[in-house]
Design an enzyme around this catalytic site. Structure first.
Site, PDB file in Angstrom:
ATOM      1  N   CYS A 271      14.833  40.483  36.163  1.00 14.78           N
ATOM      2  CA  CYS A 271      14.834  41.710  35.351  1.00 14.78           C
ATOM      3  C   CYS A 271      13.431  42.286  35.154  1.00 14.78           C
ATOM      4  O   CYS A 271      13.198  43.475  35.390  1.00 14.78           O
ATOM      5  CB  CYS A 271      15.520  41.455  34.017  1.00 14.78           C
TER       6      CYS A 271
ATOM      7  N   HIS B 121      15.683  39.825  28.186  1.00 14.10           N
ATOM      8  CA  HIS B 121      16.142  40.723  29.247  1.00 14.10           C
ATOM      9  C   HIS B 121      15.554  42.112  29.039  1.00 14.10           C
ATOM     10  O   HIS B 121      15.341  42.557  27.903  1.00 14.10           O
ATOM     11  CB  HIS B 121      17.666  40.787  29.256  1.00 14.10           C
TER      12      HIS B 121
ATOM     13  N   HIS C 285      19.160  47.722  35.775  1.00 15.69           N
ATOM     14  CA  HIS C 285      18.569  46.397  35.533  1.00 15.69           C
ATOM     15  C   HIS C 285      19.071  45.415  36.583  1.00 15.69           C
ATOM     16  O   HIS C 285      19.969  45.714  37.369  1.00 15.69           O
ATOM     17  CB  HIS C 285      18.934  45.894  34.136  1.00 15.69           C
TER      18      HIS C 285
END
Length: 392
Positions: free
Chosen positions: A297, A351, A363
């Site tokens: 990510c 994240h 993402h």
């Protein structure tokens, strides 16, 4: 009567396991939620701002207990830097035995690396958990493996604090491309001598920032420390780094880049496989078969922004400290969006993605998945922490 006494003792024992000696701390995130109970699912009763001072009344799991507005509240312990603790009568002190020892955010090898210690660094051991020593590193509670630390004493005399290997900011003077047919060794000193420690290697065609020249070597940054690579196997492709210096401390990078530019470029990587630690696009064979590469990510965010000359930190835990805080209702294209998705550390940012408008973001979520677009609703809205605007 005896049974009742035993039961009360058990209750007191359980309660004491949740109590921590009162500490003073400072909030290290832009907006820290105060919850009614020690759970991310609990109701939010208020907020604390960055650098706001708090006094902990104890600890319950991953949450500190505080008094806010005359009521008991709970805040994620990952977002507080303790600045004062009640001293204990005896402490352990140790010295690192590894050439480079990773410092992690938690007591386990799967936790993110937040820094490193050089050989023979002195550390104060605050506790032991799951084969890791608890230490204070750059003002934060961190962990290092017990396998690479030699305990030197148990005394109340303080020792020098552990310091990171690379602390001074420096600007690259050029960009090089690795031309070696095989991996190129990164050395601790500018020497080919057999006694020169090899701290890692670089792949063919890998690009690397060059900071200076020393004899027949280029000085580079490698795994948060200085290293040297042999000039013979490096082709200089830029006399000055193509990446702009990021302005820290919450300021924004001034650039001609727009949020729409960021979104358009990020969309070109849709379908790229997830690769833990990955920071480059996937490589495919002539038949379209996956060979290697990919993003995690924060690697995707790092790569997209670097394309426009903006250098961000490597991990989501560090990226959240950059830019200007943005509320979920005021997000614009190109803003970074941060989430808590790690169930083993529910109070820790784990994240990051890029907002693309229409309540959606791009993402690369997890192993086995790919770069994709998701709705900022349901699960992601519930675990949303904050947005950050990095460009003007």
């Amino acid at each position: 009567m005896k049974k009742r006494i035993v039961f009360i003792v058990m209750l007191l024992s359980i309660a004491s396991s949740q109590i921590a000696i009162a500490d003073t701390g400072v909030v290290n995130t832009a907006s820290l939620r105060i919850r009614q109970k020690p759970s991310l699912l609990s109701n939010i009763t208020g907020y604390l701002l960055k650098n706001e001072k708090i006094t902990t009344l104890g600890k319950s799991g991953d949450f500190y207990i505080i008094n806010h507005g005359g009521k008991t509240g709970y805040i994620g312990s990952s977002y507080v830097n303790l600045v004062k603790s009640t001293p204990v009568s005896t402490k352990k002190y140790g010295q690192t035995t590894a050439t480079i020892l990773n410092v992690r955010s938690g007591a386990g090898s799967t936790y993110p690396v937040t820094g490193s210690l050089a050989l023979s660094s002195k550390v104060t051991i605050l506790g032991t958990l799951n084969g890791f020593y608890k230490i204070n590193y750059n003002g934060k509670t961190s962990y290092i493996s017990t396998l690479y630390v030699k305990v030197t004493s148990s005394t109340s005399t303080p020792t020098p604090a552990a310091t990171p290997i690379v602390t001074t900011a420096a600007k690259p003077t050029g960009v090089g491309n690795i031309t070696a047919s095989d991996f190129l060794n990164v050395r601790k000193t500018a020497s080919l001598d057999s006694n020169s420690t090899i701290i890692g290697s670089l792949k063919p065609n890998q690009k690397i920032d060059i900071y200076e020249t020393q004899n027949n070597f280029y000085k580079i940054k490698y795994s948060n420390q200085w290293g040297y690579i042999y000039k013979k196997y490096v082709s200089v492709i830029n006399e000055a780094s193509s990446s702009a210096d990021y302005i820290p401390n919450g300021q924004q990078s001034t650039t001609a880049t727009t949020g729409n530019n960021i979104v358009s470029y990020a969309n070109t990587f849709l379908g790229t496989p997830y690769l833990w630690g990955g920071t480059s696009p996937a490589t495919l064979s002539t038949t379209g078969k996956y060979i290697g590469g990919g993003f995690d990510c924060s690697g995707l965010v790092l790569y997209v922004y670097k394309h426009y000359g903006i250098t961000l930190p490597r991990t989501s835990m560090d990226q959240i400290n950059e830019g200007t805080p943005i509320n979920i209702d005021n997000l614009e294209n190109g803003d970074l969006v941060f989430f808590t998705t790690n169930t083993s550390s529910p109070s820790e940012v784990s994240h990051v993605g890029i907002y693309i408008g229409n309540n959606k973001f791009i993402h690369c979520p997890k192993p086995g998945d790919v770069v994709k677009i998701s709705e900022l609703t349901g699960y992601y809205k519930e675990n949303f922490v904050i947005g950050k605007r990095v460009i003007k």
